[in-house]
Design a protein around this motif. Structure first.
Motif, PDB file in Angstrom:
ATOM      1  N   GLU A   1       0.826  -1.208   0.000  1.00 19.30           N
ATOM      2  CA  GLU A   1       0.000   0.000   0.000  1.00 19.30           C
ATOM      3  C   GLU A   1       0.861   1.259   0.000  1.00 19.30           C
ATOM      4  O   GLU A   1       0.522   2.246  -0.640  1.00 19.30           O
ATOM      5  CB  GLU A   1      -0.916  -0.018   1.219  1.00 19.30           C
ATOM      6  CG  GLU A   1      -1.982  -1.102   1.170  1.00 19.30           C
ATOM      7  CD  GLU A   1      -2.777  -1.202   2.468  1.00 19.30           C
ATOM      8  OE1 GLU A   1      -3.938  -1.652   2.412  1.00 19.30           O
ATOM      9  OE2 GLU A   1      -2.230  -0.845   3.539  1.00 19.30           O
TER      10      GLU A   1
ATOM     11  N   SER B   1      -3.925 -12.923   6.031  1.00 19.90           N
ATOM     12  CA  SER B   1      -5.232 -13.187   6.635  1.00 19.90           C
ATOM     13  C   SER B   1      -6.326 -12.743   5.679  1.00 19.90           C
ATOM     14  O   SER B   1      -6.068 -12.101   4.651  1.00 19.90           O
ATOM     15  CB  SER B   1      -5.357 -12.437   7.965  1.00 19.90           C
ATOM     16  OG  SER B   1      -5.313 -11.028   7.738  1.00 19.90           O
ATOM     17  N   GLU B   2      -7.554 -13.076   6.014  1.00 22.93           N
ATOM     18  CA  GLU B   2      -8.673 -12.690   5.149  1.00 22.93           C
ATOM     19  C   GLU B   2      -8.795 -11.172   5.047  1.00 22.93           C
ATOM     20  O   GLU B   2      -9.067 -10.629   3.972  1.00 22.93           O
ATOM     21  CB  GLU B   2      -9.965 -13.297   5.696  1.00 22.93           C
ATOM     22  CG  GLU B   2     -11.187 -13.029   4.823  1.00 22.93           C
ATOM     23  CD  GLU B   2     -12.424 -13.736   5.335  1.00 22.93           C
ATOM     24  OE1 GLU B   2     -13.508 -13.543   4.731  1.00 22.93           O
ATOM     25  OE2 GLU B   2     -12.310 -14.467   6.338  1.00 22.93           O
ATOM     26  N   LYS B   3      -8.573 -10.484   6.150  1.00 19.06           N
ATOM     27  CA  LYS B   3      -8.648  -9.020   6.131  1.00 19.06           C
ATOM     28  C   LYS B   3      -7.543  -8.431   5.265  1.00 19.06           C
ATOM     29  O   LYS B   3      -7.779  -7.485   4.492  1.00 19.06           O
ATOM     30  CB  LYS B   3      -8.545  -8.486   7.562  1.00 19.06           C
ATOM     31  CG  LYS B   3      -8.683  -6.981   7.673  1.00 19.06           C
ATOM     32  CD  LYS B   3      -8.607  -6.535   9.132  1.00 19.06           C
ATOM     33  CE  LYS B   3      -8.732  -5.019   9.240  1.00 19.06           C
ATOM     34  NZ  LYS B   3      -8.653  -4.563  10.654  1.00 19.06           N
ATOM     35  N   GLU B   4      -6.345  -8.964   5.363  1.00 18.07           N
ATOM     36  CA  GLU B   4      -5.240  -8.463   4.547  1.00 18.07           C
ATOM     37  C   GLU B   4      -5.472  -8.742   3.073  1.00 18.07           C
ATOM     38  O   GLU B   4      -5.120  -7.919   2.214  1.00 18.07           O
ATOM     39  CB  GLU B   4      -3.937  -9.107   5.007  1.00 18.07           C
ATOM     40  CG  GLU B   4      -3.448  -8.626   6.359  1.00 18.07           C
ATOM     41  CD  GLU B   4      -2.206  -9.372   6.817  1.00 18.07           C
ATOM     42  OE1 GLU B   4      -1.359  -8.767   7.470  1.00 18.07           O
ATOM     43  OE2 GLU B   4      -2.112 -10.594   6.523  1.00 18.07           O
TER      44      GLU B   4
ATOM     45  N   GLY C   1      -8.375  -8.811   1.616  1.00 20.36           N
ATOM     46  CA  GLY C   1      -9.331  -7.800   1.176  1.00 20.36           C
ATOM     47  C   GLY C   1      -8.668  -6.454   0.930  1.00 20.36           C
ATOM     48  O   GLY C   1      -8.991  -5.756  -0.042  1.00 20.36           O
ATOM     49  N   ARG C   2      -7.734  -6.056   1.790  1.00 15.09           N
ATOM     50  CA  ARG C   2      -6.999  -4.804   1.586  1.00 15.09           C
ATOM     51  C   ARG C   2      -6.149  -4.864   0.318  1.00 15.09           C
ATOM     52  O   ARG C   2      -6.017  -3.877  -0.410  1.00 15.09           O
ATOM     53  CB  ARG C   2      -6.113  -4.529   2.789  1.00 15.09           C
ATOM     54  CG  ARG C   2      -6.848  -4.128   4.055  1.00 15.09           C
ATOM     55  CD  ARG C   2      -5.937  -4.178   5.259  1.00 15.09           C
ATOM     56  NE  ARG C   2      -4.686  -3.437   5.033  1.00 15.09           N
ATOM     57  CZ  ARG C   2      -3.618  -3.520   5.829  1.00 15.09           C
ATOM     58  NH1 ARG C   2      -3.652  -4.335   6.885  1.00 15.09           N
ATOM     59  NH2 ARG C   2      -2.540  -2.810   5.569  1.00 15.09           N
TER      60      ARG C   2
ATOM     61  N   TYR D   1      -8.088 -16.995  -0.566  1.00 16.16           N
ATOM     62  CA  TYR D   1      -8.934 -15.792  -0.598  1.00 16.16           C
ATOM     63  C   TYR D   1      -8.936 -15.139  -1.987  1.00 16.16           C
ATOM     64  O   TYR D   1      -8.970 -13.916  -2.125  1.00 16.16           O
ATOM     65  CB  TYR D   1      -8.479 -14.769   0.443  1.00 16.16           C
ATOM     66  CG  TYR D   1      -8.318 -15.319   1.828  1.00 16.16           C
ATOM     67  CD1 TYR D   1      -9.398 -15.814   2.548  1.00 16.16           C
ATOM     68  CD2 TYR D   1      -7.060 -15.360   2.433  1.00 16.16           C
ATOM     69  CE1 TYR D   1      -9.244 -16.331   3.826  1.00 16.16           C
ATOM     70  CE2 TYR D   1      -6.884 -15.880   3.715  1.00 16.16           C
ATOM     71  CZ  TYR D   1      -7.984 -16.361   4.404  1.00 16.16           C
ATOM     72  OH  TYR D   1      -7.826 -16.858   5.661  1.00 16.16           O
TER      73      TYR D   1
ATOM     74  N   LEU E   1     -11.581 -12.613  -2.933  1.00 16.15           N
ATOM     75  CA  LEU E   1     -11.436 -11.248  -2.423  1.00 16.15           C
ATOM     76  C   LEU E   1     -10.435 -10.448  -3.239  1.00 16.15           C
ATOM     77  O   LEU E   1     -10.563  -9.223  -3.355  1.00 16.15           O
ATOM     78  CB  LEU E   1     -10.983 -11.280  -0.954  1.00 16.15           C
ATOM     79  CG  LEU E   1     -11.923 -11.965   0.045  1.00 16.15           C
ATOM     80  CD1 LEU E   1     -11.309 -11.955   1.430  1.00 16.15           C
ATOM     81  CD2 LEU E   1     -13.283 -11.276   0.053  1.00 16.15           C
TER      82      LEU E   1
END
Length: 386
Positions: A88, A106-109, A111-112, A128, A131
């Motif tokens: 990022e 992770s799933e959150k990462e 998505g980011r 993932y 995503l």
């Protein structure tokens, strides 16, 4: 009255004795034993050395150092990152984000990562993935091999054939699918909110081992070098633990290792001792030696004299199928349809032509028989080279 032995019937053997064989070959045997022992010790102590797949800093066959250097030579800025935060922070304008391993996210990462507004290049099936690349799904595993693009994507048509496969994909609406396998693409590219997302079912075409084959380098350059900057995300290197991890070799007691070596020496000495008891080999003279080429030529003349084009064609077809079936990975009991399908897919020839060559009627004349032999020879050569 004594009888003289007939000529040629004496007891002397023309074969060397066991003692002579031992004297002549003990040096070679000792060298071979040293080589084998050194190789075993190197394997046990050297570790796996598998490298880091598609890492731009890795020079092993599975690494991506060659592609990174090639991109830099063509003016593309290559940045190696090991976290989503670094990806990022690298910015999003005029750049491509390359993902070869997201198993550590992770799933959150994930998505980011999928929300970064940059062109996205994903190689291989990733966790993932829905995503990161919405709309792209894997259908089934396919064999990675050299394939033709068969699409209108400029990056693919400019490169030509490439080593693709791994997984076949389903493409969203408006996407371009290339390098098909079983009717499904193994590379998909589509626009998404002002950026381009490209997904490849396998990333071996970008590795140091495969980069110089076919059009792999051109395809990798066209995809990864489409923007002035490339951000290459790889898994972080795990630091060694303070206690250290022990391998299987470290867990074996020292006494057991020496016992194995001593047992090997005993087996070798036992083999040499038993070998000396067998005595010299008695050579038997063959009455007639017929060369293989003469046998084939004689059989061909018999077929021609009897105009047995049907039997000659059957012999050609049977021997061809026996030779190529193992190379296709098919069992010997596979049916004609399966063999025709596999040969057509491997060589790119039309199925009707392959089926007629293997299971069609016998040739009507000698010219047809010669043409059949030439076609089967071409098919076998394409199967070996594919």
């Amino acid at each position: 009255m004594s009888l003289a032995a007939a000529p040629g019937t004496g007891s002397t053997s023309a074969s060397p004795t066991a003692a002579g064989l031992w004297r002549g070959g003990r040096g070679i045997l000792l060298v071979a034993l040293i080589v084998v022992v050194g190789a075993v010790i190197g394997v046990l102590l050297g570790g796996s050395g598998g490298g880091r797949p598609l890492d731009p800093a890795d020079t092993s066959p599975s690494g991506g150092r060659a592609l990174a250097q090639l991109l830099r030579a063509h003016g593309v800025q290559v940045t190696r990152v090991t976290s989503v935060a670094e990806a990022e922070a690298a910015g999003s304008r005029d750049r491509t984000l390359l993902l070869s391993d997201t198993s550590f996210l992770s799933e959150k990462e994930a998505g980011r990562l999928g929300a970064i507004p940059a062109d996205l290049l994903v190689v291989g099936v990733q966790p993932y993935q829905e995503l990161i690349t919405p709309g792209v799904r894997t259908t089934k595993k396919v064999r990675a091999r050299s394939r033709e693009p068969r699409c209108e994507l400029r990056a693919a048509t400019g490169a030509g054939s490439a080593y693709l496969g791994g997984s076949s994909l389903t493409a969203p609406s408006g996407a371009t699918g290339c390098y098909p396998a079983d009717g499904r693409p193994t590379l998909v590219s589509y626009p998404d909110e002002g950026r381009t997302i490209t997904v490849a079912g396998d990333g071996q075409f970008m590795s140091n081992l495969r980069l110089a084959e076919d059009g792999n380098a051109a395809l990798a350059m066209n995809l990864a070098g489409a923007r002035p900057s490339l951000v290459w995300l790889v898994a972080p290197e795990t630091a060694p633990q303070a206690t250290g991890e022990q391998g299987l070799y470290d867990l074996i007691p020292g006494g057991v290792r020496w016992a194995v070596v001593q047992l090997a020496v005993v087996v070798l000495l036992l083999a040499l001792w038993r070998g000396r008891r067998l005595g010299p080999v008695v050579a038997e003279r063959l009455p007639v030696v017929v060369r293989a080429a003469e046998t084939v030529e004689g059989r061909g003349r018999l077929y021609r004299a009897r105009r047995a084009r049907d039997r000659a064609a059957a012999a050609l077809r049977t021997s061809f199928v026996d030779r190529v079936t193992p190379r296709l990975g098919l069992p010997s009991a596979a049916g004609p349809d399966a063999k025709v399908e596999a040969i057509a897919e491997r060589t790119g020839q039309a199925r009707p032509h392959v089926g007629a060559a293997l299971y069609g009627p016998p040739p009507a004349d000698e010219a047809g028989l010669v043409a059949l032999a030439a076609y089967l020879d071409m098919l076998e050569r394409q199967v070996k080279e594919s």
